[in-house]
Design a protein around this motif. Structure first.
Motif, mmCIF file in Angstrom:
data_model
loop_
_atom_site.group_PDB
_atom_site.id
_atom_site.type_symbol
_atom_site.label_atom_id
_atom_site.label_comp_id
_atom_site.label_asym_id
_atom_site.label_seq_id
_atom_site.Cartn_x
_atom_site.Cartn_y
_atom_site.Cartn_z
ATOM 1 N N GLY A 188 -72.992 12.265 -6.173
ATOM 2 C CA GLY A 188 -72.482 13.148 -5.141
ATOM 3 C C GLY A 188 -72.212 14.549 -5.638
ATOM 4 N N SER A 189 -72.391 14.769 -6.941
ATOM 5 C CA SER A 189 -72.092 16.086 -7.509
ATOM 6 C C SER A 189 -73.263 17.051 -7.413
ATOM 7 C CB SER A 189 -71.681 15.931 -8.976
ATOM 8 O OG SER A 189 -72.746 15.374 -9.747
ATOM 9 N N THR A 190 -74.440 16.574 -7.023
ATOM 10 C CA THR A 190 -75.598 17.449 -6.890
ATOM 11 C C THR A 190 -75.313 18.522 -5.844
ATOM 12 O OG1 THR A 190 -77.052 15.587 -7.417
ATOM 13 C CG2 THR A 190 -78.068 17.522 -6.397
ATOM 14 N N VAL A 191 -75.397 19.781 -6.250
ATOM 15 C CA VAL A 191 -74.948 20.859 -5.370
ATOM 16 C C VAL A 191 -75.775 20.927 -4.098
ATOM 17 C CG1 VAL A 191 -76.368 22.622 -6.519
ATOM 18 C CG2 VAL A 191 -74.279 23.295 -5.288
ATOM 19 N N GLU A 192 -77.071 20.672 -4.188
ATOM 20 C CA GLU A 192 -77.911 20.730 -2.999
ATOM 21 C C GLU A 192 -77.472 19.678 -1.982
ATOM 22 O OE1 GLU A 192 -80.832 21.574 -6.497
ATOM 23 O OE2 GLU A 192 -79.053 20.328 -6.119
ATOM 24 N N THR A 193 -77.286 18.443 -2.457
ATOM 25 C CA THR A 193 -76.957 17.351 -1.542
ATOM 26 C C THR A 193 -75.554 17.506 -0.969
ATOM 27 O OG1 THR A 193 -78.353 15.963 -2.959
ATOM 28 C CG2 THR A 193 -77.041 14.845 -1.296
ATOM 29 N N ASP A 194 -74.621 17.943 -1.792
ATOM 30 C CA ASP A 194 -73.273 18.207 -1.302
ATOM 31 C C ASP A 194 -73.298 19.268 -0.207
ATOM 32 O OD1 ASP A 194 -70.189 18.185 -1.666
ATOM 33 O OD2 ASP A 194 -70.721 20.289 -1.964
ATOM 34 N N SER A 195 -74.111 20.303 -0.407
ATOM 35 C CA SER A 195 -74.205 21.373 0.591
ATOM 36 C C SER A 195 -74.828 20.866 1.883
ATOM 37 C CB SER A 195 -75.027 22.538 0.025
ATOM 38 O OG SER A 195 -74.431 23.060 -1.146
ATOM 39 N N GLN A 196 -75.839 20.007 1.766
ATOM 40 C CA GLN A 196 -76.475 19.440 2.954
ATOM 41 C C GLN A 196 -75.485 18.574 3.732
ATOM 42 O OE1 GLN A 196 -79.564 17.579 0.736
ATOM 43 N NE2 GLN A 196 -80.715 19.492 0.452
ATOM 44 N N LYS A 197 -74.704 17.799 3.027
ATOM 45 C CA LYS A 197 -73.684 16.961 3.687
ATOM 46 C C LYS A 197 -72.674 17.833 4.425
ATOM 47 C CE LYS A 197 -70.147 13.433 2.632
ATOM 48 N NZ LYS A 197 -68.906 14.180 2.795
ATOM 49 N N ARG A 198 -72.203 18.877 3.770
ATOM 50 C CA ARG A 198 -71.201 19.743 4.383
ATOM 51 C C ARG A 198 -71.724 20.416 5.654
ATOM 52 N NH1 ARG A 198 -66.874 21.284 1.066
ATOM 53 N NH2 ARG A 198 -66.927 20.286 -0.974
ATOM 54 N N VAL A 199 -72.948 20.889 5.610
ATOM 55 C CA VAL A 199 -73.447 21.635 6.761
ATOM 56 C C VAL A 199 -73.738 20.705 7.938
ATOM 57 C CG1 VAL A 199 -75.948 21.635 6.242
ATOM 58 C CG2 VAL A 199 -74.903 23.634 7.308
ATOM 59 N N TYR A 200 -74.159 19.474 7.657
ATOM 60 C CA TYR A 200 -74.372 18.519 8.747
ATOM 61 C C TYR A 200 -73.048 18.019 9.321
ATOM 62 C CZ TYR A 200 -79.362 17.971 9.366
ATOM 63 O OH TYR A 200 -80.665 18.180 9.710
ATOM 64 N N GLU A 201 -72.056 17.816 8.474
ATOM 65 C CA GLU A 201 -70.730 17.448 8.998
ATOM 66 C C GLU A 201 -70.239 18.485 9.997
ATOM 67 O OE1 GLU A 201 -68.576 14.922 5.408
ATOM 68 O OE2 GLU A 201 -68.665 17.112 5.262
ATOM 69 N N GLN A 202 -70.362 19.759 9.618
ATOM 70 C CA GLN A 202 -69.909 20.834 10.500
ATOM 71 C C GLN A 202 -70.730 20.885 11.784
ATOM 72 O OE1 GLN A 202 -67.182 22.994 9.798
ATOM 73 N NE2 GLN A 202 -67.481 23.240 12.006
ATOM 74 N N ALA A 203 -72.042 20.706 11.653
ATOM 75 C CA ALA A 203 -72.903 20.760 12.839
ATOM 76 C C ALA A 203 -72.574 19.636 13.815
ATOM 77 C CB ALA A 203 -74.367 20.682 12.420
ATOM 78 N N PHE A 204 -72.352 18.436 13.293
ATOM 79 C CA PHE A 204 -71.998 17.323 14.185
ATOM 80 C C PHE A 204 -70.656 17.584 14.868
ATOM 81 C CE2 PHE A 204 -74.860 14.433 11.523
ATOM 82 C CZ PHE A 204 -75.800 14.281 12.545
ATOM 83 N N ARG A 205 -69.675 18.061 14.112
ATOM 84 C CA ARG A 205 -68.372 18.341 14.724
ATOM 85 C C ARG A 205 -68.496 19.400 15.815
ATOM 86 N NH1 ARG A 205 -66.471 18.502 9.106
ATOM 87 N NH2 ARG A 205 -65.548 16.473 8.590
ATOM 88 N N ASP A 206 -69.274 20.440 15.527
ATOM 89 C CA ASP A 206 -69.455 21.502 16.521
ATOM 90 C C ASP A 206 -70.122 20.988 17.788
ATOM 91 O OD1 ASP A 206 -68.299 23.256 14.738
ATOM 92 O OD2 ASP A 206 -70.188 24.181 14.108
ATOM 93 N N ALA A 207 -70.924 19.933 17.646
ATOM 94 C CA ALA A 207 -71.616 19.357 18.801
ATOM 95 C C ALA A 207 -70.806 18.248 19.465
ATOM 96 C CB ALA A 207 -72.971 18.802 18.362
ATOM 97 N N GLY A 208 -69.580 18.029 18.990
ATOM 98 C CA GLY A 208 -68.741 16.993 19.564
ATOM 99 C C GLY A 208 -69.115 15.589 19.150
ATOM 100 N N ILE A 209 -69.775 15.467 17.997
ATOM 101 C CA ILE A 209 -70.215 14.166 17.485
ATOM 102 C C ILE A 209 -69.412 13.837 16.227
ATOM 103 C CG2 ILE A 209 -72.171 12.868 16.519
ATOM 104 C CD1 ILE A 209 -74.013 14.774 18.109
ATOM 105 N N ASP A 210 -68.922 12.619 16.131
ATOM 106 C CA ASP A 210 -68.185 12.179 14.948
ATOM 107 C C ASP A 210 -69.158 12.021 13.784
ATOM 108 O OD1 ASP A 210 -66.699 10.959 12.976
ATOM 109 O OD2 ASP A 210 -65.902 9.366 14.268
#
Length: 532
Positions: free
Chosen positions: A136-158
């Motif tokens: 989970g320390s890979t910077v690319e994958t961590d960044s991808q996880k973070r941006v998708y978490e935010q996108a789902f929240r912004d769309a009203g999706i858990d």
């Protein structure tokens, strides 16, 4: 369905010379029984925790029902699109598996902001995301996880209903993901990333996307007994000897799909072999080719051609000096893993570590932390900024002059590595410059998308023979994207990754030409015109 390896020429001589000794030494059986002493005392500690791939089929069978159940659950909720966020071994195998089975899987193995934004904008309401990382320390994958978490929240999706985690048990990602309520699949921790095709890293994203993963495992199981036997007919022993036992060593391995049903296999093999063998000044560099590529017919003395052929061609005469491999996808994944481990023994190196991969990560992290001003361009021509490193000198300040200077620095036994830090979907035709450069250079040329190649051939570039020259093509457009709760953006991250790798290559004495494209579309068009 078995896997067949046919050899002629120098490869056949290597097989005749080495396979009987490999059989006498019991190498196949000892790999299968997890004998960590096969690669010498220096490699023993690492090998002792990296041989789990030999047991992957048996262990992974227990995952199939859970993966398929989750797939059905997601489909019942209207999820029809699967995205994979991962790098290196976490993404290359699933991409080959999905493409071969004709199943749609969006592989996001990039930090290019345009590519990330395009993925986020693609059917988000119907999307599930697999985040794959051993730690989970890979910077690319961590960044991808973070941006998708935010996108789902912004769309009203858990996000916990749409993001699935694949990681090693007990890893930091495993602990945090479970605490946050994510669905987690654990992989065998005794398997390195590039050997993980038949583990949860290969199976979870492929299975969720719709691949018949039970069939894939059955294909691998069908060759597993043959691979465990110490026999001169063992395809793993034959292939390992053929690719690493030639004398003198043919250290560029041209991978040519020629009738095989497997799609994109060379991209997976590229990481497996380059990262496993490219160290201590030796190694084998895979070069992904087409049937009409320059290297196939150029008869270069240090290039060994391997054709991936259809099964019905098994009885045909193999072209002089070549290797032909046929068989199922699952079978070939396992055969090539055995062959690579055997190649490591023949080369006298540890095939399970990657000592030079971390250097580029450290350099990129340092640039992100320090944020120095960009190095001034040596000159700008046709809207393209030109920089050099590693002692490369340019007298003709034009794009043609810069490329000619890089090719002039290419040794007689060298190779050119083209590295494109751009959006892969936006420039699908860019890899075609590889063939033009190979004809122009008269030498093997590889093409890699940055930063994904850093987790693949990047090890060979620094740890392998010091005969490479490097062409970086770096986008610097107006598109950027924030990374939630990080002090840098995707654009800053990919720029740091390119600059960091260039600095490490230069420290190793490798010549680097960096072409920065402030207008990527215009710059790519110019380069394609200039290169041919």
């Amino acid at each position: 369905m078995t896997v067949t390896v046919a050899v002629t020429g120098a490869a056949a001589d290597a097989v005749a010379r080495h396979v009987p000794q490999l059989v006498s030494d019991g190498v196949a059986g000892r790999i299968t029984t997890l004998d960590a002493t096969l690669w010498g005392p220096a490699a023993e500690e690492e090998a002792a925790k990296r041989l789990g791939w030999t047991e992957a089929v048996a262990i992974s069978e227990g995952l199939v029902d859970d993966i398929l159940a989750l797939r059905d659950e997601l489909r019942a909720k209207g999820v029809t699109h699967v995205v994979l966020g991962g790098m290196g071994g976490s993404s290359l195998a699933p991409e080959v598996i999905a493409n071969t089975y004709g199943v749609a899987l969006t592989v996001l193995d990039s930090t290019d902001p345009a590519q990330v934004r395009a993925a986020l904008d693609d059917r988000l309401s119907q999307t599930a995301v697999v985040i794959s990382s051993k730690s989970g320390s890979t910077v690319e994958t961590d960044s991808q996880k973070r941006v998708y978490e935010q996108a789902f929240r912004d769309a009203g999706i858990d996000p916990t209903e749409r993001i699935v985690i694949v990681t090693d048990p007990g890893s930091p990602l495993d602990q945090s993901a479970r605490a946050d309520g994510y669905r987690v699949f654990n992989a065998d921790p005794n398997v390195g990333g590039r050997y993980s095709a038949l583990t949860a890293f290969g199976l979870v994203p492929s299975g969720l996307a719709g691949v018949d993963i039970a069939e894939l495992l059955d294909e691998a199981q069908a060759v597993s007994l043959e691979l465990a036997l110490d026999s001169v007919k063992n395809p793993g022993l034959i292939l390992g000897a053929a690719i690493a036992g030639t004398s003198p060593l043919r250290d560029k391995l041209g991978i040519v799909p020629d009738g095989t049903h497997i799609v994109g296999f060379g991209d997976w093999v590229e990481q497996l072999i380059a990262e496993s063998t490219g160290k201590e000044g030796t190694g084998i560099l895979p070069v992904v080719l087409d049937v009409d590529s320059y290297e196939v017919t150029a008869d270069l003395p240090d290039v060994q051609i391997v054709r991936l052929v259809a099964n019905e061609r098994e009885t045909r005469e193999v072209r002089p000096g070549e290797i032909e491999v046929s068989g199922s996808l699952g079978g070939q994944l396992l055969v090539w893993e055995y062959a690579t481990a055997i190649a490591g023994r023949l080369l006298g190196i540890n095939p399970f570590d990657q000592p030079d991969v971390e250097s580029a990560k450290i350099a990129a992290r340092g640039l992100l932390d320090a944020r120095p001003e960009p190095t001034p361009a040596l000159f700008t021509a046709e809207g393209i900024e030109v920089r050099t490193a590693g002692g490369l000198e340019i007298t003709d300040h034009s794009i043609d002059g810069a490329i000619d200077a890089l090719l002039a620095a290419l040794p007689d036994d060298g190779y050119l590595s083209v590295q494109a830090y751009l959006s892969r979907p936006a420039f699908p035709g860019l890899p075609a410059i590889r063939d033009a450069l190979a004809r122009r250079a008269g030498r093997p040329v590889t093409f890699g998308w940055g930063p994904r190649f850093l987790h693949s051939t990047g090890q060979f570039h620094k740890g392998g023979p010091a005969v490479g020259v490097f062409l970086q093509i770096v986008g610097a457009g107006d598109v950027d994207l924030e990374i939630p709760e990080r002090p840098f953006t995707f654009g800053q991250l990919i720029q740091a990754q390119a600059a960091g790798d260039a600095s490490v290559l230069a420290d190793h004495g490798r010549p680097v030409l960096t072409l920065t494209l402030p207008q990527p579309s215009d710059g790519v068009a110019t380069l394609r015109t200039r290169i041919g």
